[in-house]
Write an enzyme that holds these catalytic residues in place. Sequence first.
Site, mmCIF file in Angstrom:
data_model
loop_
_atom_site.group_PDB
_atom_site.id
_atom_site.type_symbol
_atom_site.label_atom_id
_atom_site.label_comp_id
_atom_site.label_asym_id
_atom_site.label_seq_id
_atom_site.Cartn_x
_atom_site.Cartn_y
_atom_site.Cartn_z
ATOM 1 N N GLY A 258 41.760 -57.557 -23.319
ATOM 2 C CA GLY A 258 41.897 -59.015 -23.309
ATOM 3 C C GLY A 258 43.354 -59.457 -23.329
ATOM 4 O O GLY A 258 43.740 -60.395 -22.629
ATOM 5 N N GLY B 167 39.553 -51.906 -20.945
ATOM 6 C CA GLY B 167 38.878 -50.842 -21.686
ATOM 7 C C GLY B 167 38.099 -49.900 -20.788
ATOM 8 O O GLY B 167 38.217 -48.673 -20.888
ATOM 9 N N LYS C 41 32.621 -59.411 -14.818
ATOM 10 C CA LYS C 41 32.484 -60.862 -14.686
ATOM 11 C C LYS C 41 33.689 -61.515 -14.036
ATOM 12 O O LYS C 41 34.803 -61.425 -14.524
ATOM 13 C CB LYS C 41 32.263 -61.473 -16.069
ATOM 14 C CG LYS C 41 30.904 -61.120 -16.649
ATOM 15 C CD LYS C 41 30.769 -61.560 -18.089
ATOM 16 C CE LYS C 41 30.587 -63.071 -18.192
ATOM 17 N NZ LYS C 41 30.538 -63.497 -19.600
ATOM 18 N N ARG D 141 44.345 -45.052 -28.448
ATOM 19 C CA ARG D 141 45.146 -46.061 -29.151
ATOM 20 C C ARG D 141 45.822 -45.493 -30.404
ATOM 21 O O ARG D 141 46.919 -45.919 -30.757
ATOM 22 C CB ARG D 141 44.272 -47.259 -29.515
ATOM 23 C CG ARG D 141 43.965 -48.113 -28.296
ATOM 24 C CD ARG D 141 43.033 -49.238 -28.656
ATOM 25 N NE ARG D 141 43.098 -50.301 -27.652
ATOM 26 C CZ ARG D 141 42.229 -51.297 -27.578
ATOM 27 N NH1 ARG D 141 41.234 -51.366 -28.448
ATOM 28 N NH2 ARG D 141 42.354 -52.228 -26.661
HETATM 29 P P1 ADP Z 1 37.599 -53.561 -17.871
HETATM 30 O O1 ADP Z 1 37.079 -53.255 -19.257
HETATM 31 O O2 ADP Z 1 38.262 -52.390 -17.238
HETATM 32 O O3 ADP Z 1 38.410 -54.822 -17.817
HETATM 33 P P2 ADP Z 1 35.168 -54.953 -17.189
HETATM 34 O O4 ADP Z 1 34.790 -54.981 -18.630
HETATM 35 O O5 ADP Z 1 35.519 -56.207 -16.537
HETATM 36 O O6 ADP Z 1 36.311 -53.849 -16.949
HETATM 37 O O7 ADP Z 1 33.943 -54.350 -16.343
HETATM 38 C C1 ADP Z 1 33.452 -53.064 -16.547
HETATM 39 C C2 ADP Z 1 31.982 -53.001 -16.310
HETATM 40 O O8 ADP Z 1 31.624 -53.542 -15.050
HETATM 41 C C3 ADP Z 1 31.486 -51.572 -16.300
HETATM 42 O O9 ADP Z 1 30.651 -51.369 -17.413
HETATM 43 C C4 ADP Z 1 30.726 -51.433 -14.978
HETATM 44 O O10 ADP Z 1 29.510 -50.735 -15.109
HETATM 45 C C5 ADP Z 1 30.456 -52.879 -14.611
HETATM 46 N N1 ADP Z 1 30.277 -53.041 -13.178
HETATM 47 C C6 ADP Z 1 31.129 -52.725 -12.191
HETATM 48 N N2 ADP Z 1 30.587 -52.966 -10.989
HETATM 49 C C7 ADP Z 1 29.344 -53.439 -11.218
HETATM 50 C C8 ADP Z 1 28.283 -53.866 -10.369
HETATM 51 N N3 ADP Z 1 28.409 -53.848 -9.049
HETATM 52 N N4 ADP Z 1 27.147 -54.306 -10.944
HETATM 53 C C9 ADP Z 1 27.018 -54.323 -12.291
HETATM 54 N N5 ADP Z 1 27.987 -53.938 -13.139
HETATM 55 C C10 ADP Z 1 29.135 -53.501 -12.608
HETATM 56 MG MG MG Z 2 35.426 -54.033 -20.366
#
Ligand code: ADP
Ligand code: MG
Length: 397
Positions: free
Chosen positions: A363, A340, A190, A36
């Site tokens: 976000g 992230g 989530k 960033r």
């Molecule tokens: P981003 O930051 O790219 O938007 P998120 O914050 O939504 O992504 O999700 C990232 C997290 O999801 C990672 O820390 C990863 O370990 C977790 N994750 C992905 N698949 C699984 C899974 N099957 N079970 C538990 N955690 C998971």
């Molecule tokens: Mg994340």
Amino acid sequence: MKLRTIDDLDVARARVLVRADLNVPLADGSIGDDFRIRRSVPTITKLLERGAARVIVCSHLGRPKGEPDPRYRLGPVGTRLGELLDMEVPVVPLPPTELPETRVVLLENLRFHPGETTNDQGFARALADLADVYVDDAFGAVHRAHASVSAVAEMLPSAAGLLLVREVSALSKLLEAPEHPFVAVVGGAKVSDKLGVLSNLLRVADTLVIGGAMCFTFLRAQGHSTGTSLVEEERIDDCRLLLEQHGDRILLPSDVVIATEMKAGVQTEQVRIDAIPDDAAGYDIGKETSRAYVDAIRVAKTVLWNGPMGVFEIDEFASGTRAVAADVALGPAYSVVGGGDSVAALGEFGYTDKVDHVSTGGGAMLEFLEGKELPGLIPLRAGSGRDLEHTPRPPVT
Ligand code: ADP
Ligand code: MG
């Protein structure tokens, strides 16, 4: 969406307040990833080239609670920014008693003040009083109605910086004029964070590819047992509805990598999704699923990827994310990656430079893709607010 840009501002000899997004991971005074900070350099450089008298950069970092917190001081960020700009960038507290003589200064963490997150007019005024014009380059913060992105933008002639313009145009292209086939790959932790994005993307995307922990809520909606995998019970109905309405365009895993614990070195197994035992959880998509997802990505002309396919932080569960990252990055489609953790994964696998647009917003990107109106963008829209006004400038000496 059309934003006013730096070209619309008279910056020669002006003091320019730049809201940047320098919210980088910081532990014990050392910066984890300076992505960033690097992305905020072009706007500052351009303002200096255009003859700005002084550039006053400001940002938040982490979540200090409205008072100074030594863990979130911007000292290391100022040092890194100075290295990138090849000049000294002192960090000054707000309100500054006196600004140092350097052409660029960095204000101390905005969230050391309670007025930042409450969009306080007085706090915004203190920021506005430091400058003649305002440039917002903090895409990662435009979804927040905070003083440094919202109130202050109404107090000075304002425009979007280069990074912000680039982010908005890349994401607008996805929603307004994507080249088809448009494949959106969504994963992560989530499903509740991303349902809004999924619905809005289904208006424009041809195929939605789902992985990560969130796929298990969908699999439950289809009636599968998911063992101890992460499931958001109260979202099962929402997932079922999406599947009923758009099931033919939603790809879900056919196999997954399971384990009894989420830790390195654990025994793993590939199983079909109708064979997940009660005492294990899915932590990655399986091989067959990876192949199907990669096939979908390969025929795309536009790809969006947000959210890892599995727990990529642990080697045993990184294959699915690595496969998808490789194809998003190396395939011929116009590619956009954000979030992230997804951006971190991309960096870890060495693909950051191969993607057409890597978003600095987590976000903010999700809210933009949900179709929400972002408070920080409202005052920057062409035709709004302080568009045509000019502030008096000291004469050329
Ligand atoms: P981003 O930051 O790219 O938007 P998120 O914050 O939504 O992504 O999700 C990232 C997290 O999801 C990672 O820390 C990863 O370990 C977790 N994750 C992905 N698949 C699984 C899974 N099957 N079970 C538990 N955690 C998971
Ligand atoms: Mg994340």
